[in-house]
Design an enzyme around this catalytic site. Structure first.
Site, PDB file in Angstrom:
ATOM      1  N   GLY A   1       1.388  -1.348  -0.010  1.00 28.03           N
ATOM      2  CA  GLY A   1       0.233  -0.150   0.054  1.00 28.03           C
ATOM      3  C   GLY A   1       0.687   1.207   0.024  1.00 28.03           C
ATOM      4  N   ASP A   2       2.159   1.069   1.004  1.00 29.19           N
ATOM      5  CA  ASP A   2       2.846   2.545   1.141  1.00 29.19           C
ATOM      6  C   ASP A   2       3.414   2.244  -0.172  1.00 29.19           C
ATOM      7  OD1 ASP A   2       2.212   2.408   3.973  1.00 29.19           O
ATOM      8  OD2 ASP A   2       4.158   0.828   3.710  1.00 29.19           O
TER       9      ASP A   2
HETATM   10  N1  LIG Z   1       0.290 -10.221  -3.659  1.00 26.53           N
HETATM   11  C1  LIG Z   1       0.476  -9.633  -4.359  1.00 26.53           C
HETATM   12  N2  LIG Z   1       1.182 -10.019  -5.501  1.00 26.53           N
HETATM   13  C2  LIG Z   1       0.775  -8.340  -6.827  1.00 26.53           C
HETATM   14  N3  LIG Z   1       0.236  -6.894  -6.297  1.00 26.53           N
HETATM   15  C3  LIG Z   1      -0.163  -7.323  -4.796  1.00 26.53           C
HETATM   16  C4  LIG Z   1      -0.087  -8.180  -3.478  1.00 26.53           C
HETATM   17  N4  LIG Z   1      -0.474  -7.819  -2.635  1.00 26.53           N
HETATM   18  C5  LIG Z   1      -0.515  -6.479  -2.711  1.00 26.53           C
HETATM   19  N5  LIG Z   1      -0.404  -6.030  -4.311  1.00 26.53           N
HETATM   20  C6  LIG Z   1      -0.671  -4.623  -5.427  1.00 26.53           C
HETATM   21  O1  LIG Z   1      -0.260  -3.869  -3.651  1.00 26.53           O
HETATM   22  C7  LIG Z   1      -1.626  -2.965  -4.279  1.00 26.53           C
HETATM   23  C8  LIG Z   1      -1.936  -2.635  -3.081  1.00 26.53           C
HETATM   24  O2  LIG Z   1      -2.030  -3.502  -1.705  1.00 26.53           O
HETATM   25  P1  LIG Z   1      -2.692  -3.383  -0.457  1.00 26.53           P
HETATM   26  O3  LIG Z   1      -4.151  -3.910  -0.744  1.00 26.53           O
HETATM   27  O4  LIG Z   1      -2.239  -5.026   0.107  1.00 26.53           O
HETATM   28  O5  LIG Z   1      -2.088  -2.380   0.807  1.00 26.53           O
HETATM   29  P2  LIG Z   1      -2.644  -2.684   1.769  1.00 26.53           P
HETATM   30  O6  LIG Z   1      -3.572  -3.376   2.578  1.00 26.53           O
HETATM   31  O7  LIG Z   1      -2.343  -0.506   2.321  1.00 26.53           O
HETATM   32  O8  LIG Z   1      -0.737  -2.706   2.424  1.00 26.53           O
HETATM   33  P3  LIG Z   1       0.427  -1.761   3.474  1.00 26.53           P
HETATM   34  O9  LIG Z   1      -1.053  -0.874   4.287  1.00 26.53           O
HETATM   35  O10 LIG Z   1       0.612  -3.055   4.308  1.00 26.53           O
HETATM   36  O11 LIG Z   1       0.759  -1.368   2.900  1.00 26.53           O
HETATM   37  C9  LIG Z   1      -2.608  -3.853  -4.264  1.00 26.53           C
HETATM   38  O12 LIG Z   1      -3.733  -2.822  -4.557  1.00 26.53           O
HETATM   39  C10 LIG Z   1      -1.783  -4.240  -5.438  1.00 26.53           C
HETATM   40  O13 LIG Z   1      -2.113  -3.641  -7.147  1.00 26.53           O
HETATM   41 MG   LIG Z   2      -2.221  -0.315   3.892  1.00 24.10          MG
END
Ligand SMILES: Nc1ncnc2c1ncn2[C@@H]1O[C@H](COP(=O)(O)OP(=O)(O)OP(=O)(O)O)[C@@H](O)[C@H]1O
Ligand SMILES: [Mg+2]
Length: 308
Positions: free
Chosen positions: A251-252
């Site tokens: 996400g970051d």
């Molecule tokens: N297993 C994966 N394979 C490929 N891309 C991924 C994967 N997991 C996450 N992503 C990419 O990263 C983006 C952000 O991930 P996610 O939705 O998990 O963010 P988050 O929950 O805010 O993460 P964090 O807060 O830990 O940084 C997703 O929209 C996707 O494009």
């Molecule tokens: Mg996040």
């Protein structure tokens, strides 16, 4: 210059051990310490792409000095507010039996004087930056509406705000109309107070944020991909299939990538493709917020964007 705000940074300490047994002496086989916290992760990614970054927030004690040294070593301009209490150190023990045990510290309490000193520093930096990124949770002693206060201050200074948080802190920032917001699905559900069942529902909520006055909304859906709404346009890109080793800071990576696209003036489609490629590349390395640029570039060529 881009400014990042991490109000609640932490050292992320990862230990490897044969096993973890409560009430026993548990010897660790290896230890790795890295500077963490969402805003710190964004800062590290921006530096890998050689953007000029100033980092703000609170740091205290030897843990705080460690984070400052790591960031300064990457060429980050550190303008953290020094606090009396120690910055958190979060321990993650990965044992060979497959368990992951997390020991999370409560973190420091920020005093009134420290908060005032931070606001003054922030006000000064607003005069020097083009955009500011507000990321992560709020430490004790800092009011829950702090992101609303910081967003309004940035607005007055003509500086755009990118927001990534959860719960009440996210709600406050949204009510103050940040320029961009990147909730994940769970955070979005928390905001509206009910479960979201499909992409149409995500789109409806994202659209309502845009109508409320948030210019750019990106909703991340983990390995399912990313939805991007701006003005009357909605785009979606599926995440590429990668061997995901560690998805912390994906996400970051999206937030950092959006900031870089904004600085470059990328089109909406390019912005989305870059964010999806960089965040997937982040997932391929063990260390969080480390982007293998060649992998990101290769993935970028393959990302397909769908229009809604
Ligand atoms: N297993 C994966 N394979 C490929 N891309 C991924 C994967 N997991 C996450 N992503 C990419 O990263 C983006 C952000 O991930 P996610 O939705 O998990 O963010 P988050 O929950 O805010 O993460 P964090 O807060 O830990 O940084 C997703 O929209 C996707 O494009
Ligand atoms: Mg996040």
């Amino acid at each position: 210059m881009i400014a990042t705000v991490t109000l609640n940074p932490a050292i992320d300490k990862t230990a490897k051990a044969a096993r973890m047994i409560p009430g026993q002496v548990n010897r660790m086989d290896s230890i790795a310490n890295i500077a963490g916290g969402k805003g710190v992760n964004v800062t590290k990614i921006l530096r890998q792409y050689e953007y000029e970054v100033t980092a703000l927030g609170f740091l205290g004690g030897y843990t705080g000095r460690f984070i400052k040294e790591q960031l300064a070593g990457m060429g980050v301009e550190c303008r953290f507010t020094e606090i009396g209490q120690d910055t958190r150190c979060n321990l993650n023990v990965i044992s060979e039996d497959g368990y992951v045990t997390e020991l999370l510290e409560p973190g420091p309490v920020i005093s009134k004087e420290e908060l005032e000193a931070f606001y003054a520093e922030y006000q000064e930096i607003l005069g020097k930056c083009e955009l500011v990124i507000l990321s992560g949770s709020i430490p004790k002693g800092v009011p829950e509406n702090v992101y609303a206060v910081l967003t309004k201050m940035a607005d007055k200074a003509g500086v755009k705000v990118l927001l990534d948080s959860s719960g009440e802190a996210l709600k406050a920032g949204i009510s103050a109309k940040s320029f961009m917001v990147k909730p994940n699905l769970k955070e979005l559900e928390g905001l509206i107070g009910k479960k979201i069942n499909d992409r149409e529902e995500i789109l409806t909520v994202a659209d309502s944020f845009v109508k409320h006055g948030i210019s750019h909304v990106m909703v991340s859906m983990g390995s399912k991909g990313l939805l991007y709404v701006h003005e009357n346009e909605a785009l979606y890109a599926k995440a590429p299939l990668v061997k995901a080793v560690n998805t912390v800071a994906c996400g970051d990576s999206v937030v950092a990538s959006f900031a870089m696209s904004l600085m470059k003036g990328d089109s909406m489609e390019e912005c989305l493709k870059r964010a999806v490629a960089i965040s997937a590349a982040n997932a391929t390395t063990m260390e969080s917020a480390v982007i293998p640029k060649d992998v990101a570039e290769e993935l970028y060529q393959k990302i397909e964007v769908e229009t809604y």
